[in-house]
Write a protein that holds these residues in place. Sequence first.
Motif, mmCIF file in Angstrom:
data_model
loop_
_atom_site.group_PDB
_atom_site.id
_atom_site.type_symbol
_atom_site.label_atom_id
_atom_site.label_comp_id
_atom_site.label_asym_id
_atom_site.label_seq_id
_atom_site.Cartn_x
_atom_site.Cartn_y
_atom_site.Cartn_z
ATOM 1 N N THR A 151 -5.554 -2.215 -0.066
ATOM 2 C CA THR A 151 -5.765 -3.007 1.142
ATOM 3 C C THR A 151 -7.004 -3.882 1.004
ATOM 4 O O THR A 151 -6.989 -5.051 1.414
ATOM 5 N N ALA A 186 0.841 -1.207 0.000
ATOM 6 C CA ALA A 186 0.000 0.000 0.000
ATOM 7 C C ALA A 186 0.872 1.250 0.000
ATOM 8 O O ALA A 186 0.606 2.210 -0.730
ATOM 9 N N ALA A 187 1.941 1.256 0.784
ATOM 10 C CA ALA A 187 2.849 2.405 0.827
ATOM 11 C C ALA A 187 3.536 2.603 -0.527
ATOM 12 O O ALA A 187 3.695 3.736 -0.991
ATOM 13 N N LEU A 194 -4.480 9.636 -2.164
ATOM 14 C CA LEU A 194 -3.555 8.718 -1.504
ATOM 15 C C LEU A 194 -4.277 7.810 -0.515
ATOM 16 O O LEU A 194 -3.967 6.617 -0.414
ATOM 17 N N LEU A 195 -5.259 8.354 0.208
ATOM 18 C CA LEU A 195 -6.062 7.535 1.118
ATOM 19 C C LEU A 195 -6.834 6.479 0.333
ATOM 20 O O LEU A 195 -6.864 5.296 0.713
ATOM 21 N N CYS A 248 2.337 1.783 -3.458
ATOM 22 C CA CYS A 248 1.333 2.321 -4.384
ATOM 23 C C CYS A 248 1.061 3.796 -4.109
ATOM 24 O O CYS A 248 0.889 4.585 -5.046
ATOM 25 N N ARG A 249 1.030 4.188 -2.839
ATOM 26 C CA ARG A 249 0.869 5.610 -2.499
ATOM 27 C C ARG A 249 2.042 6.422 -3.043
ATOM 28 O O ARG A 249 1.849 7.501 -3.606
ATOM 29 N N ASP A 250 3.260 5.910 -2.875
ATOM 30 C CA ASP A 250 4.446 6.632 -3.361
ATOM 31 C C ASP A 250 4.423 6.781 -4.880
ATOM 32 O O ASP A 250 4.733 7.860 -5.406
ATOM 33 N N SER A 292 -4.648 3.629 -0.889
ATOM 34 C CA SER A 292 -4.385 2.705 0.222
ATOM 35 C C SER A 292 -5.573 1.797 0.490
ATOM 36 O O SER A 292 -5.418 0.585 0.692
ATOM 37 N N GLU A 293 -6.767 2.366 0.499
ATOM 38 C CA GLU A 293 -7.972 1.590 0.788
ATOM 39 C C GLU A 293 -8.233 0.528 -0.277
ATOM 40 O O GLU A 293 -8.541 -0.621 0.051
#
Length: 139
Positions: free
Chosen positions: A60, A22-23, A52-53, A25-27, A56-57
Amino acid sequence: MGEETTTRRSLRYELTEGPGLAAECRDLTQRALAAWFGRAGARGREPVEDVLLLVSEVVTNARTHGSAPYELCLEGRDRALWVQVSDSSPGRPVPRAPHHAGRPSGHGLFLLQRLSARWGSVSRGRGGQTVWFEVDVLR
Protein backbone atom coordinates in the motif's frame (compact mmCIF):
# COMPACT_ATOMS: atom_id res chain seq x y z
CA MET A 1 32.80 -28.08 14.75
CA GLY A 2 29.35 -28.77 13.30
CA GLU A 3 28.22 -27.69 9.89
CA GLU A 4 25.62 -24.93 9.71
CA THR A 5 22.69 -25.80 7.49
CA THR A 6 20.23 -23.33 6.12
CA THR A 7 16.97 -24.28 4.52
CA ARG A 8 16.18 -21.69 1.86
CA ARG A 9 13.13 -21.40 -0.32
CA SER A 10 12.25 -18.48 -2.57
CA LEU A 11 9.52 -17.24 -4.88
CA ARG A 12 9.34 -14.22 -7.16
CA TYR A 13 6.05 -12.78 -8.35
CA GLU A 14 5.66 -10.18 -11.08
CA LEU A 15 2.76 -7.96 -10.08
CA THR A 16 0.28 -6.18 -12.31
CA GLU A 17 -1.66 -3.02 -11.56
CA GLY A 18 -5.26 -3.50 -10.58
CA PRO A 19 -7.72 -3.67 -7.73
CA GLY A 20 -6.99 -6.06 -4.91
CA LEU A 21 -3.20 -5.95 -5.24
CA ALA A 22 -2.56 -5.91 -1.46
CA ALA A 23 -4.97 -8.83 -0.98
CA GLU A 24 -3.28 -10.76 -3.81
CA CYS A 25 0.13 -10.22 -2.19
CA ARG A 26 -1.21 -11.34 1.21
CA ASP A 27 -2.65 -14.50 -0.38
CA LEU A 28 0.63 -15.32 -2.15
CA THR A 29 2.51 -14.79 1.12
CA GLN A 30 0.03 -16.90 3.11
CA ARG A 31 0.40 -19.81 0.69
CA ALA A 32 4.21 -19.61 0.82
CA LEU A 33 4.18 -19.53 4.62
CA ALA A 34 1.92 -22.57 4.81
CA ALA A 35 4.05 -24.50 2.31
CA TRP A 36 7.39 -23.60 3.87
CA PHE A 37 6.56 -23.50 7.57
CA GLY A 38 3.69 -26.00 7.78
CA ARG A 39 1.33 -25.58 10.70
CA ALA A 40 3.35 -22.62 11.96
CA GLY A 41 2.43 -20.94 8.70
CA ALA A 42 -1.26 -21.55 9.25
CA ARG A 43 -3.64 -18.62 9.65
CA GLY A 44 -4.17 -17.35 13.18
CA ARG A 45 -0.58 -17.48 14.49
CA GLU A 46 0.72 -14.11 15.66
CA PRO A 47 3.94 -13.98 13.57
CA VAL A 48 1.99 -14.92 10.45
CA GLU A 49 -0.56 -12.19 11.12
CA ASP A 50 2.35 -9.75 11.53
CA VAL A 51 3.83 -10.80 8.16
CA LEU A 52 0.51 -10.43 6.35
CA LEU A 53 -0.10 -6.99 7.89
CA LEU A 54 3.39 -5.84 6.90
CA VAL A 55 2.98 -7.13 3.33
CA SER A 56 -0.23 -5.09 3.07
CA GLU A 57 1.46 -1.99 4.48
CA VAL A 58 4.51 -2.14 2.20
CA VAL A 59 2.43 -2.78 -0.93
CA THR A 60 0.00 0.00 0.00
CA ASN A 61 2.85 2.42 0.79
CA ALA A 62 4.43 1.74 -2.61
CA ARG A 63 1.14 2.44 -4.34
CA THR A 64 0.33 5.52 -2.25
CA HIS A 65 3.74 7.22 -2.17
CA GLY A 66 5.31 6.06 -5.39
CA SER A 67 3.96 3.80 -8.03
CA ALA A 68 2.34 0.42 -8.19
CA PRO A 69 4.69 -2.28 -6.94
CA TYR A 70 5.95 -4.46 -9.77
CA GLU A 71 7.55 -7.33 -7.87
CA LEU A 72 7.08 -9.32 -4.66
CA CYS A 73 9.90 -11.64 -3.59
CA LEU A 74 9.59 -14.06 -0.69
CA GLU A 75 12.42 -16.05 0.81
CA GLY A 76 12.08 -18.53 3.65
CA ARG A 77 15.21 -19.07 5.71
CA ASP A 78 15.05 -21.58 8.56
CA ARG A 79 12.80 -19.74 11.05
CA ALA A 80 12.28 -16.45 9.19
CA LEU A 81 10.60 -14.99 6.13
CA TRP A 82 12.32 -12.26 4.13
CA VAL A 83 9.99 -10.11 2.00
CA GLN A 84 10.93 -7.63 -0.75
CA VAL A 85 8.56 -5.29 -2.58
CA SER A 86 9.96 -3.37 -5.55
CA ASP A 87 8.42 -0.31 -7.19
CA SER A 88 9.57 2.43 -9.55
CA SER A 89 9.52 5.25 -7.00
CA PRO A 90 12.87 7.09 -6.84
CA GLY A 91 12.34 8.20 -3.22
CA ARG A 92 13.32 6.20 -0.16
CA PRO A 93 10.80 5.58 2.62
CA VAL A 94 11.13 7.96 5.56
CA PRO A 95 9.23 7.29 8.81
CA ARG A 96 7.20 10.18 10.20
CA ALA A 97 8.55 11.28 13.53
CA PRO A 98 7.14 11.37 16.03
CA HIS A 99 4.51 8.70 15.40
CA HIS A 100 0.95 9.70 16.34
CA ALA A 101 -1.47 6.81 16.77
CA GLY A 102 -4.46 9.12 16.23
CA ARG A 103 -3.53 9.96 12.64
CA PRO A 104 -5.66 8.32 9.96
CA SER A 105 -2.52 7.30 8.03
CA GLY A 106 1.25 7.20 8.33
CA HIS A 107 1.53 3.98 10.32
CA GLY A 108 3.19 1.68 7.75
CA LEU A 109 6.85 2.35 8.53
CA PHE A 110 6.11 2.55 12.25
CA LEU A 111 4.62 -0.96 12.02
CA LEU A 112 7.68 -2.15 10.08
CA GLN A 113 9.93 -0.84 12.86
CA ARG A 114 7.84 -2.49 15.57
CA LEU A 115 6.90 -5.86 14.06
CA SER A 116 9.84 -6.88 11.89
CA ALA A 117 13.16 -8.26 13.07
CA ARG A 118 14.82 -5.83 10.64
CA TRP A 119 13.90 -3.78 7.58
CA GLY A 120 15.35 -1.37 5.09
CA SER A 121 15.30 -0.18 1.52
CA VAL A 122 17.65 -0.40 -1.43
CA SER A 123 17.72 2.23 -4.14
CA ARG A 124 17.53 0.98 -7.70
CA GLY A 125 18.64 4.37 -9.02
CA ARG A 126 16.22 5.66 -11.61
CA GLY A 127 14.73 2.18 -11.64
CA GLY A 128 13.08 2.68 -8.28
CA GLN A 129 13.54 1.01 -4.93
CA THR A 130 13.05 -2.20 -3.04
CA VAL A 131 11.69 -2.15 0.50
CA TRP A 132 12.50 -5.31 2.44
CA PHE A 133 11.76 -6.74 5.85
CA GLU A 134 12.34 -9.93 7.80
CA VAL A 135 10.03 -11.52 10.38
CA ASP A 136 10.84 -14.46 12.63
CA VAL A 137 7.95 -16.78 11.80
CA LEU A 138 8.88 -19.58 14.19
CA ARG A 139 9.31 -17.71 17.46
